[in-house]
Design a protein around this motif. Structure first.
Motif, PDB file in Angstrom:
ATOM      1  N   THR A  47       0.898  -1.208   0.111  1.00  0.00           N
ATOM      2  CA  THR A  47       0.030  -0.020   0.098  1.00  0.00           C
ATOM      3  C   THR A  47       0.933   1.218   0.104  1.00  0.00           C
ATOM      4  N   ALA A  48       1.826   1.272   1.071  1.00  0.00           N
ATOM      5  CA  ALA A  48       2.849   2.591   0.765  1.00  0.00           C
ATOM      6  C   ALA A  48       3.469   2.792  -0.536  1.00  0.00           C
ATOM      7  N   ASP A  49       4.069   1.201  -1.151  1.00  0.00           N
ATOM      8  CA  ASP A  49       5.012   1.604  -2.277  1.00  0.00           C
ATOM      9  C   ASP A  49       3.860   2.238  -3.373  1.00  0.00           C
ATOM     10  N   ARG A  50       2.506   1.821  -3.431  1.00  0.00           N
ATOM     11  CA  ARG A  50       1.684   2.221  -4.399  1.00  0.00           C
ATOM     12  C   ARG A  50       1.551   3.850  -4.189  1.00  0.00           C
ATOM     13  N   LEU A  51       1.465   4.373  -2.937  1.00  0.00           N
ATOM     14  CA  LEU A  51       1.217   5.817  -2.819  1.00  0.00           C
ATOM     15  C   LEU A  51       2.331   6.594  -2.967  1.00  0.00           C
ATOM     16  N   VAL A  52       3.811   5.929  -2.597  1.00  0.00           N
ATOM     17  CA  VAL A  52       4.902   7.105  -2.920  1.00  0.00           C
ATOM     18  C   VAL A  52       5.770   6.937  -4.331  1.00  0.00           C
ATOM     19  N   MET A  53       4.799   5.941  -5.011  1.00  0.00           N
ATOM     20  CA  MET A  53       5.422   5.564  -6.351  1.00  0.00           C
ATOM     21  C   MET A  53       5.426   7.257  -6.948  1.00  0.00           C
ATOM     22  N   ASP A  54       6.454   7.525  -7.766  1.00  0.00           N
ATOM     23  CA  ASP A  54       6.597   8.656  -8.654  1.00  0.00           C
ATOM     24  C   ASP A  54       6.614   9.849  -7.684  1.00  0.00           C
ATOM     25  N   THR A  55       6.905  10.017  -6.433  1.00  0.00           N
ATOM     26  CA  THR A  55       7.183  10.988  -5.627  1.00  0.00           C
ATOM     27  C   THR A  55       8.432  10.846  -4.943  1.00  0.00           C
ATOM     28  N   SER A  56       8.893  11.983  -4.345  1.00  0.00           N
ATOM     29  CA  SER A  56      10.131  11.899  -3.637  1.00  0.00           C
ATOM     30  C   SER A  56       9.975  11.368  -2.092  1.00  0.00           C
ATOM     31  N   LEU A  57       8.748  11.081  -1.850  1.00  0.00           N
ATOM     32  CA  LEU A  57       8.627  10.472  -0.478  1.00  0.00           C
ATOM     33  C   LEU A  57       9.224   9.040  -0.339  1.00  0.00           C
ATOM     34  N   HIS A  58       9.409   8.511   0.974  1.00  0.00           N
ATOM     35  CA  HIS A  58       9.668   7.447   1.284  1.00  0.00           C
ATOM     36  C   HIS A  58       9.089   7.113   2.662  1.00  0.00           C
ATOM     37  N   TYR A  59       9.195   6.016   3.046  1.00  0.00           N
ATOM     38  CA  TYR A  59       8.401   5.485   4.537  1.00  0.00           C
ATOM     39  C   TYR A  59       9.412   4.513   5.259  1.00  0.00           C
ATOM     40  N   GLU A  60       8.866   4.492   6.417  1.00  0.00           N
ATOM     41  CA  GLU A  60       9.676   3.503   7.320  1.00  0.00           C
ATOM     42  C   GLU A  60       8.637   2.655   8.008  1.00  0.00           C
ATOM     43  N   LEU A  61       8.926   1.585   8.075  1.00  0.00           N
ATOM     44  CA  LEU A  61       8.007   0.405   8.568  1.00  0.00           C
ATOM     45  C   LEU A  61       8.768  -0.437   9.588  1.00  0.00           C
ATOM     46  N   ILE A  62       8.326  -0.518  10.806  1.00  0.00           N
ATOM     47  CA  ILE A  62       9.138  -1.106  11.510  1.00  0.00           C
ATOM     48  C   ILE A  62       8.075  -1.938  12.838  1.00  0.00           C
ATOM     49  N   TYR A  63       8.146  -3.496  12.437  1.00  0.00           N
ATOM     50  CA  TYR A  63       7.225  -4.212  13.122  1.00  0.00           C
ATOM     51  C   TYR A  63       7.657  -4.018  14.845  1.00  0.00           C
ATOM     52  N   VAL A  64       6.658  -3.728  15.817  1.00  0.00           N
ATOM     53  CA  VAL A  64       7.063  -3.742  17.141  1.00  0.00           C
ATOM     54  C   VAL A  64       6.416  -5.228  17.883  1.00  0.00           C
ATOM     55  N   ARG A  65       5.244  -5.346  17.826  1.00  0.00           N
ATOM     56  CA  ARG A  65       4.598  -6.503  18.630  1.00  0.00           C
ATOM     57  C   ARG A  65       3.324  -6.863  18.059  1.00  0.00           C
ATOM     58  N   THR A  66       2.981  -8.098  18.653  1.00  0.00           N
ATOM     59  CA  THR A  66       1.667  -8.725  18.135  1.00  0.00           C
ATOM     60  C   THR A  66       1.132  -8.984  19.472  1.00  0.00           C
ATOM     61  N   PHE A  67      -0.366  -8.540  19.868  1.00  0.00           N
ATOM     62  CA  PHE A  67      -1.082  -9.356  21.013  1.00  0.00           C
ATOM     63  C   PHE A  67      -2.387  -9.708  20.335  1.00  0.00           C
ATOM     64  N   LYS A  68      -2.596 -11.211  20.771  1.00  0.00           N
ATOM     65  CA  LYS A  68      -3.725 -11.531  20.024  1.00  0.00           C
ATOM     66  C   LYS A  68      -3.903 -11.280  18.538  1.00  0.00           C
ATOM     67  N   HIS A  69      -4.795 -10.735  17.880  1.00  0.00           N
ATOM     68  CA  HIS A  69      -4.782 -10.407  16.612  1.00  0.00           C
ATOM     69  C   HIS A  69      -4.604  -9.023  16.380  1.00  0.00           C
ATOM     70  N   ASN A  70      -3.947  -8.163  17.324  1.00  0.00           N
ATOM     71  CA  ASN A  70      -3.592  -6.910  17.283  1.00  0.00           C
ATOM     72  C   ASN A  70      -1.957  -6.654  16.803  1.00  0.00           C
ATOM     73  N   HIS A  71      -1.872  -6.280  15.805  1.00  0.00           N
ATOM     74  CA  HIS A  71      -0.563  -5.889  15.423  1.00  0.00           C
ATOM     75  C   HIS A  71      -0.022  -4.581  15.531  1.00  0.00           C
ATOM     76  N   VAL A  72       1.060  -4.074  16.025  1.00  0.00           N
ATOM     77  CA  VAL A  72       1.677  -2.908  16.217  1.00  0.00           C
ATOM     78  C   VAL A  72       2.814  -2.663  15.442  1.00  0.00           C
ATOM     79  N   TYR A  73       2.792  -1.224  14.429  1.00  0.00           N
ATOM     80  CA  TYR A  73       4.086  -1.330  13.470  1.00  0.00           C
ATOM     81  C   TYR A  73       4.375   0.336  14.004  1.00  0.00           C
ATOM     82  N   ARG A  74       5.542   0.693  13.904  1.00  0.00           N
ATOM     83  CA  ARG A  74       5.844   2.180  13.641  1.00  0.00           C
ATOM     84  C   ARG A  74       6.059   2.387  12.082  1.00  0.00           C
TER      85      ARG A  74
END
Length: 103
Positions: A47-74
């Motif tokens: 999803t992020a790749d599709r949005l930043v395509m053809d722009t000068s933007l980048h993104y940072e995605l870091i997995y933090v933890r999972t509790f049951k079915h809740n996933h947390v990312y920075r």
């Protein structure tokens, strides 16, 4: 950009809910899904790749933890650090008027 990103994630059938929270000034994504964190990471990346395509933007995605079915990312979009406008002070080396950015 983040608004469109969140809308795209919310509309995906594999994601039950997604929320962005700021803790100590750091943006976190809370994603509820029955999928594994690896599959959700791949979905967020696509999803992020599709949005930043053809722009000068980048993104940072870091997995933090999972509790049951809740996933947390920075997650955050990163904007370029290079000057993109002229301040009018005749800066010298990094003056956009004298040295236009290379595309």
């Amino acid at each position: 950009m983040i608004k469109r990103f969140m809308e795209d994630l919310r509309s995906h059938p594999l994601i039950l809910s997604v929320d962005q929270r700021f803790l100590a000034g750091i943006p976190f994504l809370y994603v509820q899904s029955i999928q594994t964190w690896q599959e959700i990471s791949r979905l967020i990346t696509q999803t992020a790749d599709r949005l930043v395509m053809d722009t000068s933007l980048h993104y940072e995605l870091i997995y933090v933890r999972t509790f049951k079915h809740n996933h947390v990312y920075r997650f955050r979009f990163l904007y370029p650090l290079a000057k993109s406008f002229c301040c009018g002070k005749q800066c010298g080396e990094d003056c956009v008027l004298r040295n236009p950015p290379q595309v």
